[in-house]
Write an enzyme that holds these catalytic residues in place. Structure first.
Site, short mmCIF file in Angstrom:
data_model
loop_
_atom_site.label_atom_id
_atom_site.label_comp_id
_atom_site.label_asym_id
_atom_site.label_seq_id
_atom_site.Cartn_x
_atom_site.Cartn_y
_atom_site.Cartn_z
N HIS A 245 -7.83 6.05 18.28
CA HIS A 245 -6.89 7.14 18.51
C HIS A 245 -7.34 8.10 19.61
O HIS A 245 -8.52 8.40 19.75
CB HIS A 245 -6.62 7.92 17.21
CG HIS A 245 -7.83 8.47 16.54
ND1 HIS A 245 -8.04 8.34 15.19
CD2 HIS A 245 -8.89 9.15 17.00
CE1 HIS A 245 -9.16 8.92 14.86
NE2 HIS A 245 -9.70 9.42 15.94
N ASN A 246 -6.36 8.54 20.41
CA ASN A 246 -6.55 9.55 21.44
C ASN A 246 -7.45 9.12 22.60
O ASN A 246 -7.92 9.95 23.38
CB ASN A 246 -7.06 10.87 20.84
CG ASN A 246 -6.08 11.46 19.85
OD1 ASN A 246 -6.29 11.35 18.63
ND2 ASN A 246 -4.98 12.02 20.34
#
Length: 346
Positions: A245-246
């Protein structure tokens, strides 16, 4: 093995498409693409690596795509190009059998929401699910068994092969290629621990992919926890890659098989990560970095260049001796400091 083109193409047509200099009969028709050693009289072949120059004299091909320096050594017609490997890449699409199977339409077994927007010339295969709010651009191909989740967008001329999962709220740019089994926008690995057990953190972000991105089979690109995971234009991702994620991947970067990138790491533009490379979380990798295969990166990299970690394969007995030395390095370093201090005092 060659890839036949039923219609056939003349050498003049091929030279014109590639911007190559033709030497030979422009009206000669070729119907397949093959290697130097396997090509037959109806095939075109290519020479992009000098290691294969030894096969040129005996090729049976109708024509050879090659560098101008090798034209005089070619026993048959040739198409001369400064970068023959790049020419081969373009040539390969002209003989791709998948292209002949691209017939627009929606298969009767597909489930397409009335609230989805489907562009012109879209092909939706058997058992596909297109959920509410999805937007498919013109010329998109969605292969059998694939799912495009609610409120996602797939840019024009993109192709999802069989059994691709695009989760909700994902934006995919133009001309993307997603291979079978990849998952775009699954939950990131986010949990909070209370001292005894784990509590899931809802992943509220999405994934944004630019134009001309390719993702290999069984790779995962997780959605952001709050903001978005971002894959910029022209990023190429091999099979079995995990992007957490991210993470942000800069344009024109390439990731080989089994790369793993932990959450919130930023990879710059024109970077190359070899097979099995691991990047720890919350790092910054600047533009123009190459990390060789099986390396583990635990600190940010701020200067372009080639980076490696670990040891290469060696005889096991030698490796075991070296492993003992690894454990002694700290003590050896301390002893060296003591000796240097003693030397300076004397």
């Amino acid at each position: 093995m060659n890839n036949p083109s039923p219609q056939g193409l003349t050498l003049a047509e091929l030279a014109n498409r590639l911007g190559a200099r033709l030497n030979g009969d422009g009206e000669r028709i070729v119907t397949g693409l093959a290697t130097l050693s396997e090509a037959g009289p109806d095939d075109i072949t290519f020479l992009a690596n000098k290691a294969y120059l030894k096969y040129l004299a005996d090729t049976r091909a109708a024509a050879v795509l090659l560098h101008p320096d090798h034209v005089d050594d070619c026993p048959t017609s040739s198409l001369a190009l400064a970068n023959p490997y790049l020419g081969y890449a373009e040539l390969s699409h002209l003989f791709d059998p998948l292209a002949a199977r691209n017939v627009p339409g929606i298969h009767p077994s597909a489930v397409v929401s009335d609230q989805a927007t489907v562009g012109e010339d879209v092909q939706i295969g058997p058992q596909v699910v297109i959920e509410d709010g999805v937007w498919l651009g013109a010329g998109v191909i969605v292969g059998p068994g694939s799912v495009v989740g609610a409120n996602s967008e797939v840019g024009e001329a993109s192709r999802l092969h069989a059994n691709v999962t695009v989760c909700h709220g994902v934006i995919i740019g133009k001309r993307a290629i997603l291979h079978s089994g990849c998952v775009i926008g699954g939950d990131g690995f986010g949990f909070a621990h209370d001292g005894q057990c784990w509590h899931k953190i809802a992943q509220l972000g999405g994934v944004i992919m630019g134009d001309d991105v390719e993702v290999g089979s069984c790779s995962s690109i997780d959605r952001g926890a709050l903001g978005d995971t971002i894959i910029e234009d022209d990023v190429k991702i091999d099979s079995q890659v995990q992007i957490a994620h991210n993470v942000q991947i800069g344009e024109h970067s390439a990731l080989a098989g089994c790369v793993g990138i932990a959450g919130s790491t930023k990879v710059g533009r024109h970077c190359m990560l070899g097979g099995g490379v691991g990047l720890s979380g919350h790092l910054t990798i600047c533009d123009g970095v190459q990390v060789t295969g099986m390396s583990l990166v635990t600190n940010s990299i701020h200067e372009p260049g080639v980076y490696s970690s670990g040891t290469g394969a060696m005889d096991n007995a030698q490796w075991r001796k070296n492993a003992v030395r690894f454990k002694q390095l700290d003590e050896i370093a301390k002893r060296l400091v003591r000796l240097e201090r003693a030397s300076r005092r004397s």
